[in-house]
Design a protein around this motif. Sequence first.
Motif, PDB file in Angstrom:
ATOM      1  N   VAL A 124       5.498   0.959  -3.074  1.00 25.30           N
ATOM      2  CA  VAL A 124       4.676   0.014  -2.055  1.00 25.30           C
ATOM      3  C   VAL A 124       5.214  -1.591  -2.459  1.00 25.30           C
ATOM      4  O   VAL A 124       5.075  -1.836  -3.513  1.00 25.30           O
ATOM      5  CB  VAL A 124       3.303  -0.047  -2.088  1.00 25.30           C
ATOM      6  N   PHE A 125       5.762  -2.253  -1.596  1.00 22.65           N
ATOM      7  CA  PHE A 125       6.498  -3.396  -1.692  1.00 22.65           C
ATOM      8  C   PHE A 125       5.870  -4.395  -0.747  1.00 22.65           C
ATOM      9  O   PHE A 125       6.330  -4.316   0.293  1.00 22.65           O
ATOM     10  CB  PHE A 125       7.872  -3.567  -1.604  1.00 22.65           C
ATOM     11  N   THR A 126       4.743  -5.334  -1.097  1.00 23.96           N
ATOM     12  CA  THR A 126       3.906  -5.874  -0.001  1.00 23.96           C
ATOM     13  C   THR A 126       3.842  -7.495  -0.347  1.00 23.96           C
ATOM     14  O   THR A 126       3.921  -7.744  -1.548  1.00 23.96           O
ATOM     15  CB  THR A 126       2.574  -5.249   0.145  1.00 23.96           C
ATOM     16  N   ASN A 127       3.750  -8.157   0.749  1.00 23.47           N
ATOM     17  CA  ASN A 127       3.210  -9.660   0.541  1.00 23.47           C
ATOM     18  C   ASN A 127       1.966  -9.819   0.535  1.00 23.47           C
ATOM     19  O   ASN A 127       1.383 -11.077   0.494  1.00 23.47           O
ATOM     20  CB  ASN A 127       3.929 -10.392   1.883  1.00 23.47           C
ATOM     21  N   GLY A 128       1.006  -8.990   0.622  1.00 24.73           N
ATOM     22  CA  GLY A 128      -0.467  -8.960   0.242  1.00 24.73           C
ATOM     23  C   GLY A 128      -0.718  -8.762  -1.047  1.00 24.73           C
ATOM     24  O   GLY A 128       0.123  -8.625  -2.012  1.00 24.73           O
ATOM     25  N   SER A 129      -2.009  -9.002  -1.330  1.00 23.94           N
ATOM     26  CA  SER A 129      -2.565  -8.880  -2.944  1.00 23.94           C
ATOM     27  C   SER A 129      -2.597  -7.435  -3.302  1.00 23.94           C
ATOM     28  O   SER A 129      -2.554  -6.518  -2.514  1.00 23.94           O
ATOM     29  CB  SER A 129      -4.009  -9.575  -2.898  1.00 23.94           C
ATOM     30  N   LYS A 130      -2.451  -7.246  -4.418  1.00 27.71           N
ATOM     31  CA  LYS A 130      -2.651  -5.700  -5.047  1.00 27.71           C
ATOM     32  C   LYS A 130      -4.060  -5.238  -4.814  1.00 27.71           C
ATOM     33  O   LYS A 130      -4.147  -3.929  -4.483  1.00 27.71           O
ATOM     34  CB  LYS A 130      -2.655  -6.146  -6.718  1.00 27.71           C
ATOM     35  N   ALA A 131      -5.073  -6.047  -4.685  1.00 31.58           N
ATOM     36  CA  ALA A 131      -6.389  -5.479  -4.413  1.00 31.58           C
ATOM     37  C   ALA A 131      -6.412  -4.770  -3.095  1.00 31.58           C
ATOM     38  O   ALA A 131      -6.649  -3.897  -2.661  1.00 31.58           O
ATOM     39  CB  ALA A 131      -7.576  -6.240  -4.536  1.00 31.58           C
ATOM     40  N   HIS A 132      -5.783  -5.893  -2.145  1.00 33.03           N
ATOM     41  CA  HIS A 132      -5.715  -5.462  -0.669  1.00 33.03           C
ATOM     42  C   HIS A 132      -4.724  -4.052  -0.390  1.00 33.03           C
ATOM     43  O   HIS A 132      -5.090  -3.103   0.172  1.00 33.03           O
ATOM     44  CB  HIS A 132      -4.907  -6.474  -0.100  1.00 33.03           C
ATOM     45  N   ALA A 133      -3.670  -4.058  -1.096  1.00 38.08           N
ATOM     46  CA  ALA A 133      -2.768  -2.847  -1.079  1.00 38.08           C
ATOM     47  C   ALA A 133      -3.598  -1.608  -1.655  1.00 38.08           C
ATOM     48  O   ALA A 133      -3.285  -0.530  -0.921  1.00 38.08           O
ATOM     49  CB  ALA A 133      -1.649  -3.043  -1.957  1.00 38.08           C
TER      50      ALA A 133
END
Length: 235
Positions: A124-133
């Motif tokens: 998973v490669f996200t612009n969100g935070s680690k906790a959110h993901a």
Amino acid sequence: MSAGPVGIREAGATEIGADLRHIRSWVFDLDDTLYPPESQFMGLIQQRINDYVVRTSGLPADEAMVVQKSYLHEYGTSLAGLMAHYRIDPHDFLAEVHDVPLDVLTPDPGLRAGLERLDGPRIVFTNGSKAHARRVIERLELTDLFDGLFSLEDADLIPKPDPRTFARMTEQFGVAPESAAFFEDTVRNLEPAHAIGMTTVLVGTRAHESDIPFVDHRAATLGPFLATARLPGDA
């Protein structure tokens, strides 16, 4: 780099039988990619971001929304724009805007079955935070299917589509771009992926309308696309 012949379209939206036989690593955006945008989950987060911009800037809500969208366009994320113009704590921002209920998200058995077909690391490669993901992936009951997570914190808060963030992600997980597929709902985030040789898949209900040359494949939703794709080992 092109992934080869385009597959057959189903109802003009999702490619059936896309040729992914050369793929060894599977990289997925999170929000509005691993779940449908129709859930309106991102709308909850956008409202939290707007509230934050209102409080930080002192602007009325409608003007703050215009500023927020301009930040998103210019900097890649609202956070990056806020950091460029205000003194804020980015980690507090991430914690606050992602603190939304998950009720609108539901596990998709079809997506899970599609992911289970894939050999090789799934990231998973996200612009969100680690906790959110982690929270979203757990809600979708997909935690056991992913081998890695690259979040905004891992990128030192430099969001996609910055090429430096792609370089850092591929280096961290040993991803060879020429044998990797990247699934993403935001068109501009696919351009740097394509530039380094990744096979790009635009995800979303309007994906079929795109004729941008750096988009190799299009999927209205991931489940049917992954279920029918030609994978390594297929004839």
